[in-house]
Design a protein around this motif. Structure first.
Motif, PDB file in Angstrom:
ATOM      1  N   GLN A  51       0.802  -1.225   0.000  1.00  0.00           N
ATOM      2  CA  GLN A  51       0.000   0.000   0.000  1.00  0.00           C
ATOM      3  C   GLN A  51       0.840   1.283   0.000  1.00  0.00           C
ATOM      4  N   HIS A 154       1.195  -9.233   4.607  1.00  0.00           N
ATOM      5  CA  HIS A 154       0.006  -8.362   4.499  1.00  0.00           C
ATOM      6  C   HIS A 154      -0.484  -8.429   3.044  1.00  0.00           C
ATOM      7  N   TRP A 155      -0.801  -9.640   2.593  1.00  0.00           N
ATOM      8  CA  TRP A 155      -1.563  -9.900   1.360  1.00  0.00           C
ATOM      9  C   TRP A 155      -0.782  -9.947   0.041  1.00  0.00           C
ATOM     10  N   ASN A 198      -1.701 -10.762   8.549  1.00  0.00           N
ATOM     11  CA  ASN A 198      -2.694  -9.716   8.699  1.00  0.00           C
ATOM     12  C   ASN A 198      -4.028 -10.197   8.140  1.00  0.00           C
ATOM     13  N   GLU A 199      -5.021 -10.309   9.005  1.00  0.00           N
ATOM     14  CA  GLU A 199      -6.400 -10.579   8.614  1.00  0.00           C
ATOM     15  C   GLU A 199      -6.596 -11.811   7.723  1.00  0.00           C
ATOM     16  N   ASN A 202      -9.595 -11.944   5.434  1.00  0.00           N
ATOM     17  CA  ASN A 202      -9.514 -11.329   4.117  1.00  0.00           C
ATOM     18  C   ASN A 202      -8.580 -12.089   3.189  1.00  0.00           C
ATOM     19  N   ASN A 334      -7.629  -5.725  14.380  1.00  0.00           N
ATOM     20  CA  ASN A 334      -7.967  -4.599  13.509  1.00  0.00           C
ATOM     21  C   ASN A 334      -9.457  -4.327  13.684  1.00  0.00           C
ATOM     22  N   TYR A 336     -12.551  -1.632  12.986  1.00  0.00           N
ATOM     23  CA  TYR A 336     -13.020  -0.436  12.284  1.00  0.00           C
ATOM     24  C   TYR A 336     -14.468  -0.096  12.616  1.00  0.00           C
ATOM     25  N   TRP A 375     -18.961   0.603   4.184  1.00  0.00           N
ATOM     26  CA  TRP A 375     -18.984  -0.399   5.255  1.00  0.00           C
ATOM     27  C   TRP A 375     -18.584   0.182   6.608  1.00  0.00           C
ATOM     28  N   GLU A 403      -4.800  -2.030  14.066  1.00  0.00           N
ATOM     29  CA  GLU A 403      -5.349  -1.054  13.115  1.00  0.00           C
ATOM     30  C   GLU A 403      -6.652  -0.494  13.654  1.00  0.00           C
ATOM     31  N   TRP A 444      -4.481   3.451  11.851  1.00  0.00           N
ATOM     32  CA  TRP A 444      -4.364   3.196  10.410  1.00  0.00           C
ATOM     33  C   TRP A 444      -4.863   4.432   9.696  1.00  0.00           C
ATOM     34  N   GLU A 451      -5.590   1.949  -1.381  1.00  0.00           N
ATOM     35  CA  GLU A 451      -6.629   1.268  -0.605  1.00  0.00           C
ATOM     36  C   GLU A 451      -7.243   0.122  -1.440  1.00  0.00           C
ATOM     37  N   TRP A 452      -6.389  -0.842  -1.798  1.00  0.00           N
ATOM     38  CA  TRP A 452      -6.813  -2.068  -2.471  1.00  0.00           C
ATOM     39  C   TRP A 452      -7.795  -1.789  -3.619  1.00  0.00           C
ATOM     40  N   PHE A 460      -6.980   7.021   4.185  1.00  0.00           N
ATOM     41  CA  PHE A 460      -6.979   6.735   5.618  1.00  0.00           C
ATOM     42  C   PHE A 460      -5.864   7.460   6.374  1.00  0.00           C
TER      43      PHE A 460
HETATM   44  C1  BGC Z   1      -6.361  -3.782   6.066  1.00  0.00           C
HETATM   45  C2  BGC Z   1      -5.695  -2.557   5.445  1.00  0.00           C
HETATM   46  C3  BGC Z   1      -6.756  -1.689   4.820  1.00  0.00           C
HETATM   47  C4  BGC Z   1      -7.712  -1.237   5.894  1.00  0.00           C
HETATM   48  C5  BGC Z   1      -8.804  -0.289   5.431  1.00  0.00           C
HETATM   49  C6  BGC Z   1      -7.621  -3.471   6.817  1.00  0.00           C
HETATM   50  O1  BGC Z   1      -8.529  -4.492   6.590  1.00  0.00           O
HETATM   51  O2  BGC Z   1      -5.445  -4.483   6.859  1.00  0.00           O
HETATM   52  O3  BGC Z   1      -4.751  -3.007   4.535  1.00  0.00           O
HETATM   53  O4  BGC Z   1      -6.213  -0.592   4.148  1.00  0.00           O
HETATM   54  O5  BGC Z   1      -8.351  -2.363   6.432  1.00  0.00           O
HETATM   55  O6  BGC Z   1      -9.656  -0.881   4.511  1.00  0.00           O
END
Ligand code: BGC
Length: 496
Positions: A51, A154-155, A198-199, A202, A334, A336, A375, A403, A444, A451-452, A460
């Motif tokens: 990223q 991380h992916w 990481n996650e 996902n 993480n 959110y 989301w 995060e 984060w 952002e993917w 962010f």
């Molecule tokens: C991920 C980050 C991503 C963030 C915001 C997390 O799920 O680890 O890579 O940028 O969420 O979407």
């Protein structure tokens, strides 16, 4: 005329005005107890390699699944962009360092791009320049008294590993733990906090190249078991060969939306949490190990009903259950946002799928302020609730918030991001005051980044980065100055 109506409608109900309408009153939480964080508590920020780094083929770096995916399917990224250059942290780490110093963080969570060190993924071929880069990053952090917190994955999987099936092939267990062993040898004398994955949620659904994975309810479960085994094997390897000398900690980062029930139905909440968090946390952090009993039972039952001979959720078996159980010094979270749950009235999702297996309806509260991403709602009480849930369900294991953050279009005057941070940091403090073993918090993200699937349309960062300029200066947003104050005072200033 139609265009005019459209503009009026967007103006009234577009995401930005939706946010403004509720923010000041509803993105808040009441402070409970001590107003200062404990002295040892560590504040930091987080990023990930793909990223921010750019330099996608610089100095011998190999190709990752995200390089390949963004190059082959630009139409799948909202603005057709990719991470080829991103914020150019590979070339401009010095700018990140200045920002970290300005904030006064105690730690920096970043990830290592597997392909920068092992271009094909296999450890027989090492790229010295990639090693030099991370040595430089780690050494400069330490010289500035910033603790490196390193995510191993991380992916961005090497395509050389994906060719074997990536996380769908149990070969990944050795491939990953061999890679991890090399990282311990290269950097373990200085890195004391490691995050294996990481996650995984996902990783196994979409995160490591969305086109590669389309096997819901089967493939994602195979992937989960392989991630858990690779994590467990890596933990045991560290204990056997490195822990005594290097004295580091190893954990895993899981993403989770906390859930509430409008009717206070604790069974609905418990079930949803056992699927959403427990599938990955229970095998590692529960006393008994293995998947949560309710999940094992339910998936097996529906698998048999589908005419299968055994459960779609592969058994971990006795050997691996033991390896995995207890294989975490801390749980990375993480967080959110949150949702309301209730049992579905009709079967959810595809058949089969994890969604169908969980079969709960997820809802949001219209009073929750929404971010630019559809989301993400501001629900600080969800973070407090989650931390208490983990305290009670997982024997008060050490938690690191790896995060937490808010997305907008990149404005410098980002009061809503401040409101989000203020209420969520307060939620963490409330949880600590209530006995939760939370030892660190990573915002984060340090800087705006890729952002993917949303490319550069969603931001962010605490620092703004103009992705189109060559200089790519890091400009502090208002939230960066707020976070700096949080860190300096170890409290939650009342700025907004
Ligand atoms: C991920 C980050 C991503 C963030 C915001 C997390 O799920 O680890 O890579 O940028 O969420 O979407």
């Amino acid at each position: 005329m139609w265009l005019l109506i459209l503009f009026v409608v967007i103006g009234l109900f577009g995401s930005e005005s939706f946010v403004e309408a509720n923010f000041t009153t509803n993105c808040t939480i009441v402070a409970k107890g001590n107003l200062k964080f404990p002295k040892k508590f560590s504040f930091g920020v987080a990023t990930s390699a793909y990223q921010i780094e750019g330099g996608w083929n610089a100095d011998g770096k190999g190709i990752s699944t995200w390089d390949e995916f963004t190059h082959n399917y630009p139409e799948k990224i909202k603005d057709g962009s990719n991470g080829d250059s991103a914020a150019e942290s590979y070339r401009l780490f010095e700018l990140d360092l200045q920002a970290l110093k300005q904030l006064g963080v105690k730690h920096y969570r970043f990830s290592i791009a597997w392909t920068r060190i092992f271009p094909t993924g296999d450890i027989h071929l090492k790229n010295q320049k990639g090693i030099d880069y991370y040595n430089m990053v780690i050494n400069k952090l330490l010289a500035n008294k910033i603790e490196p917190m390193v995510t191993m994955y991380h992916w961005d999987l090497p395509v050389g590993i994906q060719k074997f099936g990536g996380f769908f092939n149990s070969m990944i267990i050795d491939q990953f733990s061999d890679y991890a062993e090399e990282l311990f040898k290269l950097f373990g004398d200085r890195v004391k906090t490691w995050i294996t994955f990481n996650e995984p949620n996902n990783i196994c659904k979409s995160g490591y190249a969305p086109t590669l994975i389309e096997a819901p309810g089967v493939g994602d479960y195979i992937c989960f078991t392989n991630v858990l085994k690779a994590h467990g094997a890596t933990y045991r390897l560290y204990q056997k060969k490195f822990a005594k000398k290097q004295k580091g900690k190893i954990g895993i980062t899981l993403d989770i939306w906390f859930v509430f029930s409008k009717t206070n139905n604790t069974d609905d909440v418990a079930r949803a949490m056992h699927y959403n968090l427990g599938l990955l946390a229970y095998p590692i952090f529960s006393k008994s190990g293995d998947f949560p009993p309710i999940v094992l039972k339910e998936i097996e039952k529906s698998s048999i009903e589908e005419g299968r001979k055994k459960s779609r959720l592969p058994s971990l078996g006795e050997y691996w259950t033991k390896i995995i159980q207890g294989s975490g010094d801390f749980l990375g979270i993480n967080y959110y946002t949150s949702r309301y749950v209730k049992p579905a009235t009709e079967p959810m999702g595809k058949n089969p799928s994890m969604e169908r297996d969980i079969n709960v309806q997820m809802d949001f509260d219209p009073n929750w302020p929404r971010a630019k991403a559809d989301w993400l709602y501001c629900v600080p009480q969800g973070l407090e609730g989650l931390l208490k849930y983990i305290r009670d369900e997982y024997d008060n294991v050490e938690v690191k918030i790896t995060e937490n953050g808010w997305v907008d279009s990149g404005e410098l005057n980002d009061d809503n991001r401040i409101r989000y941070y203020k209420s969520h940091i307060q939620a963490v403090l409330n949880a600590i005051n209530d006995g939760c073993n939370v030892t660190s918090y990573s915002a984060w993200s340090l800087i705006d980044n890729f952002e993917w699937l949303k490319g550069y349309t969603e931001k962010f960062g605490l620092y703004y980065v103009n992705m189109k300029s060559n200089k790519k200066g890091r400009i502090p947003k208002k939230s960066a100055l707020y976070y700096k104050k949080v860190i300096a005072t170890r409290s939650v200033p009342n700025d907004v």
